[in-house]
Design an enzyme around this catalytic site. Structure first.
Site, PDB file in Angstrom:
ATOM      1  N   ASP A  48     -50.138 -24.262   9.904  1.00  0.00           N
ATOM      2  CA  ASP A  48     -49.221 -23.289  10.512  1.00  0.00           C
ATOM      3  C   ASP A  48     -49.943 -22.301  11.408  1.00  0.00           C
ATOM      4  O   ASP A  48     -49.508 -21.964  12.579  1.00  0.00           O
ATOM      5  CB  ASP A  48     -48.336 -22.453   9.502  1.00  0.00           C
ATOM      6  CG  ASP A  48     -47.236 -23.385   9.074  1.00  0.00           C
ATOM      7  OD1 ASP A  48     -46.827 -24.415   9.586  1.00  0.00           O
ATOM      8  OD2 ASP A  48     -46.543 -22.877   7.807  1.00  0.00           O
ATOM      9  N   SER A  51     -36.849 -29.370  14.630  1.00  0.00           N
ATOM     10  CA  SER A  51     -37.512 -28.443  13.335  1.00  0.00           C
ATOM     11  C   SER A  51     -37.400 -27.062  13.827  1.00  0.00           C
ATOM     12  O   SER A  51     -37.147 -26.665  15.103  1.00  0.00           O
ATOM     13  CB  SER A  51     -39.152 -28.775  13.498  1.00  0.00           C
ATOM     14  OG  SER A  51     -39.503 -28.682  14.799  1.00  0.00           O
ATOM     15  N   GLU A 105     -30.912 -18.690   4.049  1.00  0.00           N
ATOM     16  CA  GLU A 105     -31.077 -19.699   2.986  1.00  0.00           C
ATOM     17  C   GLU A 105     -32.601 -19.794   2.550  1.00  0.00           C
ATOM     18  O   GLU A 105     -33.287 -19.288   3.393  1.00  0.00           O
ATOM     19  CB  GLU A 105     -30.272 -20.856   3.493  1.00  0.00           C
ATOM     20  CG  GLU A 105     -28.896 -20.855   4.030  1.00  0.00           C
ATOM     21  CD  GLU A 105     -28.435 -22.062   4.764  1.00  0.00           C
ATOM     22  OE1 GLU A 105     -28.652 -23.288   4.127  1.00  0.00           O
ATOM     23  OE2 GLU A 105     -27.674 -21.948   5.782  1.00  0.00           O
ATOM     24  N   LYS A 114     -36.030 -21.626   2.163  1.00  0.00           N
ATOM     25  CA  LYS A 114     -36.669 -22.785   2.852  1.00  0.00           C
ATOM     26  C   LYS A 114     -37.191 -23.478   1.659  1.00  0.00           C
ATOM     27  O   LYS A 114     -38.473 -23.066   1.149  1.00  0.00           O
ATOM     28  CB  LYS A 114     -37.658 -22.183   4.030  1.00  0.00           C
ATOM     29  CG  LYS A 114     -38.224 -23.310   4.935  1.00  0.00           C
ATOM     30  CD  LYS A 114     -38.899 -22.883   5.814  1.00  0.00           C
ATOM     31  CE  LYS A 114     -39.524 -23.997   6.841  1.00  0.00           C
ATOM     32  NZ  LYS A 114     -40.392 -24.744   5.831  1.00  0.00           N
ATOM     33  N   ARG A 171     -37.027 -37.513   8.288  1.00  0.00           N
ATOM     34  CA  ARG A 171     -37.157 -37.294   9.928  1.00  0.00           C
ATOM     35  C   ARG A 171     -37.807 -37.848  10.766  1.00  0.00           C
ATOM     36  O   ARG A 171     -37.368 -37.916  11.948  1.00  0.00           O
ATOM     37  CB  ARG A 171     -37.377 -35.575   9.817  1.00  0.00           C
ATOM     38  CG  ARG A 171     -37.248 -34.845  11.112  1.00  0.00           C
ATOM     39  CD  ARG A 171     -37.491 -33.618  10.906  1.00  0.00           C
ATOM     40  NE  ARG A 171     -39.028 -33.260  10.718  1.00  0.00           N
ATOM     41  CZ  ARG A 171     -39.523 -32.103  10.528  1.00  0.00           C
ATOM     42  NH1 ARG A 171     -38.920 -30.910  10.728  1.00  0.00           N
ATOM     43  NH2 ARG A 171     -40.898 -31.856  10.290  1.00  0.00           N
ATOM     44  N   GLU A 181     -33.047 -31.397   1.721  1.00  0.00           N
ATOM     45  CA  GLU A 181     -34.384 -31.238   1.309  1.00  0.00           C
ATOM     46  C   GLU A 181     -34.584 -31.951  -0.016  1.00  0.00           C
ATOM     47  O   GLU A 181     -33.984 -31.622  -1.062  1.00  0.00           O
ATOM     48  CB  GLU A 181     -34.923 -29.751   1.346  1.00  0.00           C
ATOM     49  CG  GLU A 181     -36.438 -29.512   1.267  1.00  0.00           C
ATOM     50  CD  GLU A 181     -36.837 -29.948   2.616  1.00  0.00           C
ATOM     51  OE1 GLU A 181     -38.168 -29.765   3.022  1.00  0.00           O
ATOM     52  OE2 GLU A 181     -36.150 -29.807   3.721  1.00  0.00           O
ATOM     53  N   LYS A 218     -29.944 -18.468  10.146  1.00  0.00           N
ATOM     54  CA  LYS A 218     -28.937 -18.903  11.107  1.00  0.00           C
ATOM     55  C   LYS A 218     -27.765 -18.073  11.570  1.00  0.00           C
ATOM     56  O   LYS A 218     -27.386 -17.291  10.563  1.00  0.00           O
ATOM     57  CB  LYS A 218     -28.400 -20.396  10.475  1.00  0.00           C
ATOM     58  CG  LYS A 218     -29.095 -21.385   9.926  1.00  0.00           C
ATOM     59  CD  LYS A 218     -28.519 -22.567   8.949  1.00  0.00           C
ATOM     60  CE  LYS A 218     -29.508 -23.548   8.567  1.00  0.00           C
ATOM     61  NZ  LYS A 218     -28.923 -24.411   7.664  1.00  0.00           N
ATOM     62  N   CYS A 223     -81.428   0.274   6.387  1.00  0.00           N
ATOM     63  CA  CYS A 223     -82.118   0.412   5.149  1.00  0.00           C
ATOM     64  C   CYS A 223     -83.072   1.817   4.852  1.00  0.00           C
ATOM     65  O   CYS A 223     -83.472   2.047   3.782  1.00  0.00           O
ATOM     66  CB  CYS A 223     -82.952  -0.895   4.739  1.00  0.00           C
ATOM     67  SG  CYS A 223     -81.933  -2.245   4.322  1.00  0.00           S
ATOM     68  N   CYS A 263     -82.916  -3.821   0.339  1.00  0.00           N
ATOM     69  CA  CYS A 263     -83.786  -3.063   0.882  1.00  0.00           C
ATOM     70  C   CYS A 263     -84.659  -2.624   0.098  1.00  0.00           C
ATOM     71  O   CYS A 263     -84.600  -2.360  -1.245  1.00  0.00           O
ATOM     72  CB  CYS A 263     -82.801  -1.704   1.332  1.00  0.00           C
ATOM     73  SG  CYS A 263     -81.296  -1.977   2.247  1.00  0.00           S
TER      74      CYS A 263
END
Length: 687
Positions: A41, A86, A122, A124, A145, A179, A305, A426, A443
């Protein structure tokens, strides 16, 4: 006017396209992953943003312009009667506000007036999308799909899902979308069975679901106990109802459509909500970031939606997504970004930690631009280079880690990192060395200004003196203006010293002085933590405080006595003795003691400690993030009930408390057969 496109931008865009297509093919077609969906993503979002900035580079075959996946050759291909879209993704509250503004702006151009919008939110579900057609109320076909136009005929496998009706309550013609998913509990059961039979384990429920639906033998899908939620009617042909009357028309809004689906006999996820504005949408999103973990199925965000169907139809679609809906993803715990530099950070003990400076990126709800690379060996293991595209991971409050380098994104310009021979910060000649027998560098000069700053940050921090408002930025100001030179000087500060500092007004001066005054009384364990004795961490400090009971007894101890204390080994014992043998250390401690009062731990006979103490004599290890308590509060509660807290799991551990996103400690506990407590069980024991 479009901005000029450089060669580097073109190369980056081409690399992004090829990498996204590779991983999308693996994920959507082959049902396997080399990187997480969150990381994918992140790559897609970078590509989208680049194409928005340079629209002349956007092409019709870009991954941003089409729905992912191709039908597998083993299945019959099905051409969808309704194109499958999608959703575009949102990752922040600002994204949702922009979506809302865009919806209202577009509607105004169509209906020529301002309107108020209601949204239906809703969940997912993270599973596999299916498109199911019913004819006269009977299940006819089911398809994946696919690429949005053509999917795979998986009717026989989908028929095995008992939650999906074979016959509807009314003999209607319609096409629905839903789904398919697997319960997390079923996934765990399946992996246990595979482990027993020596089969490789599945990565996650989503992959198992996709693989099960694409099995040629329906018996395999049936054995996986899959489930399904239906959430949309994409085509409604009407038909006759049970009494020969015309069936109800498609409802005027999304809320009523969900009710209709339920009426027809579909399983609809019950966790949806009507929101009147973006503030309510964001509250729903925040609530489910927490509540999602309580469900027996994977949820990776919410879908928003426009409720009113007339507005949905007016808004329509882009080339790949509806304009009236958007997916609001939960904060990712894995994202991709670019390593812009690698620099060394000096710790309070002089240890050098390589830190990757990153292109800023949003991960797990916050923007980060740094990630620890731990040590030289870790850099070599990852083969991370300046200029690399990497996967960054963050779990809960844990510091981000680079978990993988995407070598396929390399252009040849990336630069390997080599430890320098000296680091000016240092002090002295800046020389550094690799600690014998360890992966760390340090150091050679042990008292540099950089180390002093780190020690003071630690001294005033939460686990030591816990001086509210005295963070690193204020300490830097005090040091740079020569108002303090060591920790004891903090307690000598006056209002006049602070009032001249930039940004300090009367109220902030008074607040800081009050916090310093409050910190003058300090528990012995916190004082020991504040001293920055090498090898002495938080838990060891508490063990030492409880064992000796006073600073005087602790200072008078010797090597043999320390070695006999449970939990204090030879290395720690020698480090303590060496620290007190250094006159610089003891001199600073004497100065400090003039300004503070030590609260010694209460000396209670062990027999009395046992009475009513649920963790008396027990050792606990905490792992993961807890919703009700932070880590420090949990530790305090354990100690108050007579228990000890350890940072590592061993055979001496009695309990491991596992919150969300537990790490390797949980696996170690399971391997050793140690009792594991959930947060709920732990809170119950705490009372």
């Amino acid at each position: 006017m479009a901005e000029k496109v450089t060669k580097e931008i073109k190369e980056r865009l081409d690399k992004l396209k090829k990498t996204i297509e590779h991983h999308r093919y693996l994920y959507h077609v082959q049902d396997r992953q080399e990187i997480s969906e969150e990381a994918l993503d992140s790559l897609k979002k970078e590509l989208y943003d680049l194409e928005e900035e340079y629209p002349q580079l956007r092409t019709a075959d870009s991954p941003s312009q089409r729905v992912a996946g191709k039908p597998l050759p083993e299945f019959k291909k099905v051409r969808h009667k309704v194109a499958q879209w999608s959703f575009n993704d949102a990752f922040s509250e600002d994204d949702i506000k922009e979506f809302d503004a865009r919806v209202k702006r577009l509607l105004k151009t169509v209906i020529h007036k301002d309107v108020s919008i209601e949204y239906v939110c809703e969940l997912k579900i993270d599973g596999l999308k299916v498109v199911v057609e019913y004819e006269k109320g009977k299940l006819k076909t089911a398809a994946t799909r696919g690429n949005g136009e053509v999917g795979e005929d998986v009717t026989m496998n989908v028929r095995t899902i008992e939650s999906l009706p074979l016959s509807l309550t009314e003999p209607v013609d319609l096409i629905v979308e839903g789904e398919v998913w697997m319960k997390k509990s079923n996934f765990e059961r399946l992996n246990k069975e595979r482990a027993k039979s020596g089969e490789p384990l599945f990565a996650n429920p989503r992959n198992v679901t996709a693989g099960s639906i694409r099995q040629l033998d329906p018996a395999v899908a049936a054995s996986r106990r899959l489930d399904a939620f239906v959430y949309d009617i994409s085509r409604f042909g009407g038909g006759l109802g049970a009494e020969g009357k015309a069936a109800t028309k498609l409802p005027p809004n999304q809320l009523e459509e969900l009710a209709m689906l339920k009426k027809f006999g579909f399983k609809v996820n019950s966790y949806f909500e009507l929101c009147k504005n973006t503030e309510e949408v964001i509250q729903f999103w925040k609530k489910w970031q927490v509540d999602a973990k309580k469900q027996d199925y994977l949820i990776d965000g919410i879908v928003i939606k426009v409720n009113r169907r007339a507005y949905q139809e007016a808004l329509g679609y882009t080339g790949k997504a509806p304009r009236f809906a958007i997916a609001f993803k939960f904060p990712a715990e894995q994202v991709t970004t670019v390593v812009e530099n690698i620099q060394l950070q000096i710790g309070r003990m002089g240890t050098l930690t390589p830190v990757a400076h990153l292109r800023p990126v949003l991960v797990a709800g916050s923007t980060v631009s740094r990630a620890t690379l731990h040590n030289e060996d870790e850099i070599k293991r990852l083969d991370v280079r300046v200029g690399d595209t990497v996967i960054l991971q963050k779990a809960g409050d844990v510091i981000p880690d680079i978990v993988k380098v995407l070598t396929e994104m390399r252009t040849g310009k990336e630069k390997p990192y080599k430890f320098p021979t000296n680091v000016p910060e240092c002090g002295g000649d800046g020389r550094i060395e690799r600690i014998p027998g360890q992966a760390a560098w340090r150091c050679l000069e042990r008292n540099s200004s950089a180390q002093l700053r780190r020690k003071l940050y630690h001294f005033t921090g939460k686990h030591a003196f816990d001086i509210e408002g005295l963070g690193p930025k204020i300490i830097d100001k005090l040091l740079d203006n020569h108002l303090i030179a060591n920790a004891s000087d903090i307690f000598t500060l006056k209002a006049g010293d602070l009032s001249e500092l930039e940004g300090f007004k009367e109220k902030s001066v008074n607040n800081l002085l009050e916090a310093i005054k409050k910190a003058r009384q300090v528990p012995l364990a916190r004082l020991i933590i504040s001293l920055s004795i090498p090898q002495v961490g938080e838990e060891t400090a508490y063990d030492l405080a409880n064992h000796f009971g006073s600073l005087g007894s602790f200072r008078r101890t010797n090597l043999e006595a320390l070695q006999n204390i449970n939990g204090v080994g030879d290395v720690v014992a020698k480090s303590i003795v060496q620290w007190f043998a250094d006159k610089n250390n003891t001199g600073l401690l004497e100065k400090l003691l003039k300004s503070i009062k030590i609260i010694n731990p209460a000396k209670v006979p062990y027999s009395k400690v046992l009475i009513g103490k649920s963790f008396a004599g027990k050792t606990l290890v905490l792992t993961g993030t807890m919703a009700k308590l932070d880590r420090d509060e949990a530790k305090e509660r354990i100690r108050s009930l007579g228990g000890n807290v350890s940072s590592s799991v061993s055979t001496k551990t009695d309990y491991v408390v596992a919150g969300e996103n537990p790490g390797s400690k949980l696996a170690k506990a399971e391997e050793l057969g140690i009792k594991i407590l959930t947060e709920k069980e732990f809170l119950k024991l705490l009372g």
